[in-house]
Scaffold this motif. Sequence first.
Motif, PDB file in Angstrom:
ATOM      1  N   GLY A  24       0.815  -1.216   0.000  1.00  0.00           N
ATOM      2  CA  GLY A  24       0.000   0.000   0.000  1.00  0.00           C
ATOM      3  C   GLY A  24       0.843   1.258   0.000  1.00  0.00           C
ATOM      4  O   GLY A  24       2.066   1.220   0.160  1.00  0.00           O
ATOM      5  N   ASN A  77     -10.475   2.827   4.562  1.00  0.00           N
ATOM      6  CA  ASN A  77      -9.104   2.490   4.986  1.00  0.00           C
ATOM      7  C   ASN A  77      -8.089   3.047   3.987  1.00  0.00           C
ATOM      8  O   ASN A  77      -6.938   3.290   4.333  1.00  0.00           O
ATOM      9  CB  ASN A  77      -8.918   0.969   5.144  1.00  0.00           C
ATOM     10  CG  ASN A  77      -9.447   0.142   3.986  1.00  0.00           C
ATOM     11  OD1 ASN A  77     -10.163   0.648   3.133  1.00  0.00           O
ATOM     12  ND2 ASN A  77      -9.105  -1.127   3.954  1.00  0.00           N
ATOM     13  N   ALA A  78      -8.504   3.228   2.737  1.00  0.00           N
ATOM     14  CA  ALA A  78      -7.614   3.787   1.720  1.00  0.00           C
ATOM     15  C   ALA A  78      -7.311   5.247   2.043  1.00  0.00           C
ATOM     16  O   ALA A  78      -8.149   5.956   2.588  1.00  0.00           O
ATOM     17  CB  ALA A  78      -8.263   3.692   0.346  1.00  0.00           C
ATOM     18  N   VAL A 112      -3.408  -8.645   6.615  1.00  0.00           N
ATOM     19  CA  VAL A 112      -3.927  -8.185   5.325  1.00  0.00           C
ATOM     20  C   VAL A 112      -5.198  -7.373   5.573  1.00  0.00           C
ATOM     21  O   VAL A 112      -5.673  -7.299   6.705  1.00  0.00           O
ATOM     22  CB  VAL A 112      -4.274  -9.397   4.416  1.00  0.00           C
ATOM     23  CG1 VAL A 112      -3.022 -10.157   4.013  1.00  0.00           C
ATOM     24  CG2 VAL A 112      -5.273 -10.339   5.095  1.00  0.00           C
ATOM     25  N   HIS A 156      -5.530   7.996  -0.402  1.00  0.00           N
ATOM     26  CA  HIS A 156      -4.852   8.267  -1.672  1.00  0.00           C
ATOM     27  C   HIS A 156      -4.597   9.762  -1.807  1.00  0.00           C
ATOM     28  O   HIS A 156      -5.534  10.564  -1.803  1.00  0.00           O
ATOM     29  CB  HIS A 156      -5.700   7.756  -2.847  1.00  0.00           C
ATOM     30  CG  HIS A 156      -5.860   6.270  -2.850  1.00  0.00           C
ATOM     31  ND1 HIS A 156      -6.534   5.581  -3.820  1.00  0.00           N
ATOM     32  CD2 HIS A 156      -5.407   5.324  -1.995  1.00  0.00           C
ATOM     33  CE1 HIS A 156      -6.492   4.288  -3.560  1.00  0.00           C
ATOM     34  NE2 HIS A 156      -5.823   4.111  -2.443  1.00  0.00           N
ATOM     35  N   LEU A 178      -1.494  -7.013   0.667  1.00  0.00           N
ATOM     36  CA  LEU A 178      -2.565  -6.847   1.660  1.00  0.00           C
ATOM     37  C   LEU A 178      -3.848  -7.532   1.187  1.00  0.00           C
ATOM     38  O   LEU A 178      -4.885  -7.451   1.848  1.00  0.00           O
ATOM     39  CB  LEU A 178      -2.834  -5.354   1.914  1.00  0.00           C
ATOM     40  CG  LEU A 178      -1.761  -4.559   2.670  1.00  0.00           C
ATOM     41  CD1 LEU A 178      -2.083  -3.072   2.644  1.00  0.00           C
ATOM     42  CD2 LEU A 178      -1.626  -5.045   4.113  1.00  0.00           C
ATOM     43  N   ILE A 180      -3.443  -6.645  14.266  1.00  0.00           N
ATOM     44  CA  ILE A 180      -3.180  -6.484  12.828  1.00  0.00           C
ATOM     45  C   ILE A 180      -2.658  -5.064  12.560  1.00  0.00           C
ATOM     46  O   ILE A 180      -1.933  -4.840  11.613  1.00  0.00           O
ATOM     47  CB  ILE A 180      -4.501  -6.680  12.015  1.00  0.00           C
ATOM     48  CG1 ILE A 180      -5.228  -7.988  12.388  1.00  0.00           C
ATOM     49  CG2 ILE A 180      -4.278  -6.576  10.509  1.00  0.00           C
ATOM     50  CD1 ILE A 180      -4.592  -9.255  11.922  1.00  0.00           C
ATOM     51  N   GLY A 181      -3.059  -4.136  13.429  1.00  0.00           N
ATOM     52  CA  GLY A 181      -2.706  -2.735  13.169  1.00  0.00           C
ATOM     53  C   GLY A 181      -3.623  -2.161  12.102  1.00  0.00           C
ATOM     54  O   GLY A 181      -3.182  -1.482  11.179  1.00  0.00           O
ATOM     55  N   THR A 182      -4.918  -2.440  12.221  1.00  0.00           N
ATOM     56  CA  THR A 182      -5.875  -1.982  11.204  1.00  0.00           C
ATOM     57  C   THR A 182      -6.036  -0.458  11.261  1.00  0.00           C
ATOM     58  O   THR A 182      -5.575   0.188  12.207  1.00  0.00           O
ATOM     59  CB  THR A 182      -7.281  -2.604  11.388  1.00  0.00           C
ATOM     60  OG1 THR A 182      -7.891  -1.988  12.529  1.00  0.00           O
ATOM     61  CG2 THR A 182      -7.229  -4.111  11.570  1.00  0.00           C
ATOM     62  N   THR A 183      -6.731   0.058  10.278  1.00  0.00           N
ATOM     63  CA  THR A 183      -7.010   1.499  10.256  1.00  0.00           C
ATOM     64  C   THR A 183      -8.201   1.847  11.157  1.00  0.00           C
ATOM     65  O   THR A 183      -8.568   3.004  11.273  1.00  0.00           O
ATOM     66  CB  THR A 183      -7.350   1.954   8.824  1.00  0.00           C
ATOM     67  OG1 THR A 183      -8.479   1.188   8.375  1.00  0.00           O
ATOM     68  CG2 THR A 183      -6.175   1.721   7.878  1.00  0.00           C
ATOM     69  N   ARG A 184      -8.821   0.823  11.735  1.00  0.00           N
ATOM     70  CA  ARG A 184      -9.997   0.981  12.619  1.00  0.00           C
ATOM     71  C   ARG A 184     -11.159   1.678  11.922  1.00  0.00           C
ATOM     72  O   ARG A 184     -11.923   2.408  12.551  1.00  0.00           O
ATOM     73  CB  ARG A 184      -9.608   1.691  13.913  1.00  0.00           C
ATOM     74  CG  ARG A 184      -8.418   0.976  14.565  1.00  0.00           C
ATOM     75  CD  ARG A 184      -8.348   1.132  16.037  1.00  0.00           C
ATOM     76  NE  ARG A 184      -7.208   0.322  16.520  1.00  0.00           N
ATOM     77  CZ  ARG A 184      -6.996   0.015  17.765  1.00  0.00           C
ATOM     78  NH1 ARG A 184      -7.825   0.409  18.684  1.00  0.00           N
ATOM     79  NH2 ARG A 184      -5.953  -0.712  18.120  1.00  0.00           N
ATOM     80  N   ALA A 203      -7.288  -0.088  -4.306  1.00  0.00           N
ATOM     81  CA  ALA A 203      -6.841   0.454  -3.022  1.00  0.00           C
ATOM     82  C   ALA A 203      -6.065  -0.651  -2.319  1.00  0.00           C
ATOM     83  O   ALA A 203      -6.073  -1.799  -2.762  1.00  0.00           O
ATOM     84  CB  ALA A 203      -8.034   0.886  -2.182  1.00  0.00           C
ATOM     85  N   GLN A 204      -5.356  -0.298  -1.219  1.00  0.00           N
ATOM     86  CA  GLN A 204      -4.462  -1.239  -0.558  1.00  0.00           C
ATOM     87  C   GLN A 204      -3.510  -1.841  -1.610  1.00  0.00           C
ATOM     88  O   GLN A 204      -3.147  -1.131  -2.527  1.00  0.00           O
ATOM     89  CB  GLN A 204      -5.233  -2.317   0.226  1.00  0.00           C
ATOM     90  CG  GLN A 204      -5.950  -1.756   1.446  1.00  0.00           C
ATOM     91  CD  GLN A 204      -7.269  -1.084   1.116  1.00  0.00           C
ATOM     92  OE1 GLN A 204      -8.101  -1.643   0.433  1.00  0.00           O
ATOM     93  NE2 GLN A 204      -7.467   0.114   1.584  1.00  0.00           N
TER      94      GLN A 204
END
Length: 428
Positions: free
Chosen positions: A12, A38-39, A237, A41, A227, A125-129, A222-223
């Motif tokens: 990403g 989550n993207a 991922v 750009h 991922l 995972i460390g997601t974007t929440r 995206a991503q």
Amino acid sequence: MGVTVLVGTQWGDEGKGKVTDLISGDFDVVCRYQGGANAGHTVIVGDQKFGLHQVPSGVMYPGVVPVIGNGCIVDPEILVGEMDTLEADGISCELLKISGNAHLVMPYHKDLDGANERRLGKNLIGTTRRGVGPCYADKATRIGLRVQDLLDEKVFREKLETALAEKNPILELVYGLPTYTVDEITERYRPFAKRLAPYIVESSRFLNDAIDAGQSILFEGAQATMLDIDHGTYPFVTSSNCTAGGAVTGSGVGPVAIDRVLGIAKAYLTRVGSGPFLTELPQGDEIGEKLCEVGHEYGVTTGRKRRCGWYDAVVVNYAARVNGLTDLAITKLDVLGCLDEIKICVAYEADGVRYTTVPEHQSVFYKAKPVYLTVPGWKCDISGCRTFFDLPREAKDYIDLIEQLAGVRVSIVAVGPEREQTIDRHWR
Ligand code: GDP
Ligand code: IMO
Ligand code: MG
């Protein structure tokens, strides 16, 4: 320009927004096919900088139709906020189309995303929440709400009631979090329903009609490949198919319509969130810090500092295979101008075996060691170069090496964040 799919080849933030914006003007339609807010750009036009999460980057060109495809998930709150910001900055969202089949991110998805991460502790995972995993999970277990449900409040309430019958006990009993009522969420989403209703379409029909009328489409991924839920470093991922195949299922356009697949790769490598990253430079490493500072490697969505490392040709070679890449765009080549010498990972070694593509078995991947080739840097500012021949010899050799290791021609080279800071080698 026919139909092109643009995909991230690494983890990403390769500069998909910049390249999408660069080439969007040549297309009639720009369609996002997976992922949600989550993207992040980045698009820079003149002195304006935009961080887009939901709206396709093609929105910058008047006359280009931005489409949010069925494979996406839509957070209406974020989407409406983004549309308002764009319009306030003089960018019209009038032509935007949103698939009625795209799934809706609900407030409890975001709560559960955060709660899951807390439960995982050090294995997070460390997601974007942004509620991505829980939303796609509900799509798969068939209790999701879709964009078209916004158009019929009775149906919206019925589906929400079914979903809350499962979500509330989980929120309350498993995580000790507040629960929701149907009334509360319906009230909250009613203004979004009103605002978004004019943009909701049958997007597969719209896209196929466009193709039949001879129009061109750019699918903006995206991503990225690593991922991707099937082809990436599972479980670290995202929850959708970011790879080129996702453009087919995420849009309702058949595979034979696709003419080109453009992979975007950063000239070095970054990753945000947890998970393996073989060419990562250690925390505090001088070169890693330099790449982070010169490349401004901070997340657009979460502001997190990105992990930095060397270009991994094994990853991009793998991305070439799983996406069927026809072209590559190498971004941020200018950033490497700060280094005396540059390392490039040409293979992995594990248990005496050499790998030039990503090994399928995770245990092999985790213990593999990168094999580096060290090449000289060019130690100068290349952000003013506009043709391949303007580049210093070391930079041209670096691109040629990338091309050879990927087995895909490098058609675009980006030498700065702005639209015009780009070399078109073979694209147009
Ligand atoms: P995306 O998620 O793939 O669209 O990438 P992001 O926008 O998250 O991150 C890419 C960052 O690099 C953004 O800040 C861009 O403005 C910037 N960028 C893109 N291409 C280049 C380039 O060629 N050189 C430099 N210096 N910055 C670039
Ligand atoms: P763009 O489109 C970089 C990462 C998160 C986390 C994992 C799962 O800007 O390249 P999610 O919130 O999707 O459940 O998080 O995926 N991630 C990204 N990393 N760029 C992105 O998007 C990302 N979207 C998600 O950091 O590791
Ligand atoms: Mg990004």
